[in-house]
Each structure stands twice: as structure tokens, then as C-alpha cells.
Enzyme design. Structure first.
Site, PDB file in Angstrom:
ATOM      1  N   HIS A  47       0.821  -1.213   0.000  1.00 34.45           N
ATOM      2  CA  HIS A  47       0.000   0.000   0.000  1.00 34.45           C
ATOM      3  C   HIS A  47       0.856   1.266   0.000  1.00 34.45           C
ATOM      4  O   HIS A  47       0.701   2.123  -0.865  1.00 34.45           O
ATOM      5  CB  HIS A  47      -0.941  -0.009   1.204  1.00 34.45           C
ATOM      6  CG  HIS A  47      -1.797  -1.230   1.272  1.00 34.45           C
ATOM      7  ND1 HIS A  47      -2.551  -1.666   0.204  1.00 34.45           N
ATOM      8  CD2 HIS A  47      -2.010  -2.131   2.267  1.00 34.45           C
ATOM      9  CE1 HIS A  47      -3.193  -2.769   0.541  1.00 34.45           C
ATOM     10  NE2 HIS A  47      -2.875  -3.068   1.788  1.00 34.45           N
ATOM     11  N   CYS A  49      -6.915  -7.401   4.119  1.00 34.94           N
ATOM     12  CA  CYS A  49      -8.051  -7.370   5.033  1.00 34.94           C
ATOM     13  C   CYS A  49      -9.247  -8.134   4.473  1.00 34.94           C
ATOM     14  O   CYS A  49     -10.200  -8.425   5.211  1.00 34.94           O
ATOM     15  CB  CYS A  49      -8.451  -5.926   5.333  1.00 34.94           C
ATOM     16  SG  CYS A  49      -8.745  -4.939   3.845  1.00 34.94           S
TER      17      CYS A  49
END
Length: 443
Positions: A10, A42
Site C-alpha cells: 500500500h 483485510c
């Protein structure tokens, strides 16, 4: 200007995108060990439990996307050494074995985090899995239809969600943690107990306050031995947290105790021309006004954006984090931002707190749901330092409201009088967040 980015999940992805957005003529090279980037880990538990429409959509970018922006992508390449004085990287192509040097003017370290894998006897069994990256996700998804039982070790967000996922698939599920409560690092005991009851009601066996001491591979099953009991299942999954992936170079920097690189509000490390962001770096935690390690994708994204903004000169400061987060377990929302009372006590920070409960909308509606709110504040300044909510109603966005309140140093008295809307479909004449703040103010 030559910029090298090491690691591209990210923080690395957003660093690359924003550096090229701000400086399209710069030479930006990205080095990543894996063959993919931007994977939203996630979503692993959701995919494993058949709640993801298309796993390919769990990636929001790709090497091709960054290449089109102008980045030089070195996928499947490992940076094996960094000469900070001469500004050179030693790089190995993991496919061909080729080795070469790469010079840089600016360096961005976004090497992310690695799962904590304790040195426990038997942990190298083929029946013990991890839950971190795309490869782990594919393994868990592949074996989910084949197993009848699973033991999940670690009852934080990831472990709790994975255990819930296995339970919804009809697997015999056990959830183990050395801490006394489920979600103990995210919520105070009153909300943890609600989660624990939901797990029990859905047949999940809980082993709280139990430390795993060994694994035994029985060929067709694995036995997990704790300091208090033994459990056997088809597989076990380790979800006990993450550590910064900085072992190779952390001795060159100012770091937190766990090796996370300390960065300032412009994402500079302690070395000139070296930036860091994401799970490899510290964050400024607003409720305590200090640097902490909080590996969340939201922090990684924002810090990555700031690297791009500040790579040439300091223009946009980091405003810090409240560590806002949420999870849904068995249809119930848990959402939080900032300190819990337990965490404040561990930090020896004096706080006051209150628990407020009410239905989220009027009782004359055909249906409504109870909302439980914990509110934490500084007894001297009365500024809000934390809040958490749980309900069968979706209260997740209220945690974002509390996050903003913490960031802007709103007091309980001010929150009590905020102009919230009223409409019977959504809330009462006094919104439940305001009602909790009123109760706090009266206390």
C-alpha cells in the site's frame, strides 16, 4: 531525479503513484519481491468464507498500472543491501539470479511488515498456515472446502474475522489467544464479552488466556498444545500480529523498539534523502501525542501519499492517526477510534470513561437495535481521546466521527451539542453519539 522505492504494497504503491503525479519527469524505480502489489489482505477472511465477488478486485493497482504512469517496475526483485553513503542498492533478480547495482538520489523504504512467527516447536508443519499476503490467501481459500475443522491462533481483528468465516462455512472452529479477551487490543472488556458470546452462540470454541507452546503434526491433523489445554483440527492458522520488515537496515536508523523506522511529519527518516511509510514506519498517534507502531492500510495509504507530496520539499505535514478500525462478526458491527480504557491504563494515562446504551432509533419504528458506546476522555481538558461502538446496526461511520473529534480536540461538552440530524429511520431526536457525550458531560 532518481527515486528508488523498496517494497510495493500500500505505502509503496501510493508513494509511486503520487511521486509520478507530482513529478512525471522523474525516474522512479520500484523493487518488489512478489509478482503482485496492492493486495488488500483485510479481505482474506471474506474471500475464504465466500463473501468476495471476485478476488482479482482485491487488488486496486498492478505493475502494469504503475508502468503506465512511468515507473520502472522490478517485480520479483530483492534488494539485498543498501549503501546509504554512496546511495546504491544491491539487487537480485529472484527468477534469473542476476545481480546488479542501482543508484538513487532519493530512497523510499516501504518494505511493509511480516507476520510474527514465534519459535514454537512444530510450527513449520504443513498444516500450520499464515494469513498475510496473496499466497497465504490462495492457500487458505484452496483448502477451505477440504477441511472440516480449523484452529485460529490470535483473536485480534484478523484472527477473529477468520474464525467467524470458518464458522459460517460450517467448520468446527477454535479461537485461541494469550490475552484474556477476544479483540482485547481494540475494545474494552464489555464489548469483548459481547463478541465472545456471539462466538459461543455460533459454536466456536474459545481458548482465551492460553499461550500456544507447541504443534504436533499427526499426518491428517494438527494438535495445538497450549499452557492449559490441547486442541486438534485439520489445520491451524497463525494470526498473532505483525512486525516491521526492517531487519536488514534498521541499525542505520532511529527506530521504535520493534524496529519500525521513526519518521517525522513529512515522512523523513533519520537519514537524509531517505523516506519511509506504511508498516515499516512509525505513526504519530494523536491520543497519546507520540510515535507508535500501528500497521493499518489506512495509515499506509496516507503516508504513501505524503511521500509523494514531500519528496522534493516539505509541503504537506502528516496530521497523525487515531487508529480507527472496524470489523463485522456474525452480523454485528464493532468500530473504534483512539484509546480504550484498558490501553490508557497500560500507558499510565489518566482518563475517564463511560458506557452508554440505547436503541439507535425510536421505539415506535417496527424495528430498532441497541447501540453500546464507550467514550474515553481526558478528565482535565475534557477532550475526547477514544470511543468504541457495537451494534447489530451499522455504526461504523460513527467511529469516523469520533476519529475526527479526537483529531480536532473536541471536548465531550462540544460533542454533546453538535448539530446532528434527526430522522426516525436513522436515529432519535438526540443522536446516540451526542447522548453518550451528554452522559459523559454529566458524569
Amino acid at each position: 531525479m532518481k527515486v528508488s522505492i523498496i517494497g510495493c504494497t500500500h505505502a509503496g504503491t501510493f508513494s509511486a503513484m503520487n511521486i509520478l503525479k507530482e513529478h512525471p519527469d522523474w525516474e522512479v524505480s520500484v523493487f518488489e519481491r512478489n509478482d503482485n502489489l496492492s493486495f488488500l489482505s483485510c479481505g482474506i477472511a471474506l474471500w475464504v468464507s465466500d463473501r468476495v465477488s471476485d478476488p482479482n478486485k482485491m487488488f486496486y493497482s498492478s505493475p502494469e498500472d504503475l508502468s503506465q504512469l512511468g515507473a520502472h517496475m522490478y517485480m520479483g526483485h530483492d534488494v539485498t543491501d543498501i549503501n546509504f553513503d554512496n546511495k546504491k542498492l544491491n539487487v537480485t533478480n529472484l527468477t534469473t539470479g542476476e545481480k546488479f547495482e542501482q543508484e538513487y538520489d532519493k530512497l523510499v523504504i516501504t518494505t511493509g511488515s511480516a507476520p510474527i512467527v514465534p519459535n514454537i516447536p512444530g510450527i513449520d508443519s504443513d498444516r500450520v498456515f499464515l494469513c498475510k499476503n496473496w499466497e497465504n490467501a490462495k492457500e487458505l481459500k484452496d483448502n477451505a472446502p477440504k477441511i472440516k475443522s480449523a484452529i485460529v491462533i490470535g483473536a485480534g481483528y484478523i484472527g477473529a474475522e477468520l474464525a467467524e468465516g470458518y464458522s459460517t462455512l460450517g467448520k468446527e472452529t477454535t479461537l485461541i489467544d494469550a490475552l484474556p479477551n477476544v479483540l482485547a487490543k481494540n475494545f474494552d472488556e464489555n464489548m469483548s464479552k459481547i463478541a465472545e458470546q456471539d462466538f459461543k452462540d455460533h459454536g466456536v470454541k474459545l481458548g482465551m488466556s492460553e499461550k500456544v507452546v507447541s504443534f504436533e503434526d499427526n499426518g491428517d491433523s494438527v494438535k495445538v498444545i497450549t499452557d492449559k489445554s490441547e486442541y486438534t483440527a485439520d489445520i491451524a492458522v497463525m494470526c498473532v500480529g505483525f512486525k516491521p520488515n526492517t531487519d536488514m537496515f534498521k541499525d542505520n536508523f532511529e527506530t521504535l523498539d520493534n524496529g519500525a523506522l521513526i519518521v517525522d511529519k513529512y515522512m523523513h527518516t533519520s537519514k537524509p534523502d531517505v523516506f519511509s511509510a506504511g508498516d515499516a514506519a512509525s505513526v504519530h498517534y494523536n491520543p497519546t501525542n507520540n510515535n507508535q507502531y500501528i500497521p493499518l492500510a489506512t495509515n499506509s495509504v496516507r503516508q504513501g501519499i505524503l511521500v509523494g507530496k514531500n519528496i522534493e520539499k516539505d509541503v504537506v505535514p502528516y496530521i497523525g492517526t487515531q487508529s480507527s478500525s472496524a470489523v463485522e462478526l456474525f452480523g454485528r458491527t464493532y468500530a473504534a477510534s483512539g484509546l480504550t480504557a484498558v490501553h490508557a491504563n497500560i500507558l499510565n494515562k489518566k482518563v475517564d470513561s463511560i458506557t452508554y446504551e440505547d436503541n439507535y432509533r425510536p421505539e415506535f419504528m417496527l424495528t430498532t437495535e441497541k447501540v453500546t458506546i464507550n467514550l474515553i476522555w481526558d478528565p482535565e481538558t475534557r477532550e475526547i481521546l477514544g470511543g468504541a461502538l457495537t451494534s447489530m446496526y451499522d455504526v461504523s461511520q460513527s467511529a469516523n466521527l469520533i476519529s475526527l473529534a479526537i483529531q480536532k480536540k473536541v471536548t465531550i461538552d462540544e460533542l454533546a451539542m453538535v448539530d446532528f440530524l434527526f430522522q426516525p429511520n436513522f436515529d432519535k431526536p438526540i443522536n446516540y453519539v451526542s447522548a453518550a457525550a451528554i452522559a459523559a458531560s454529566e458524569k
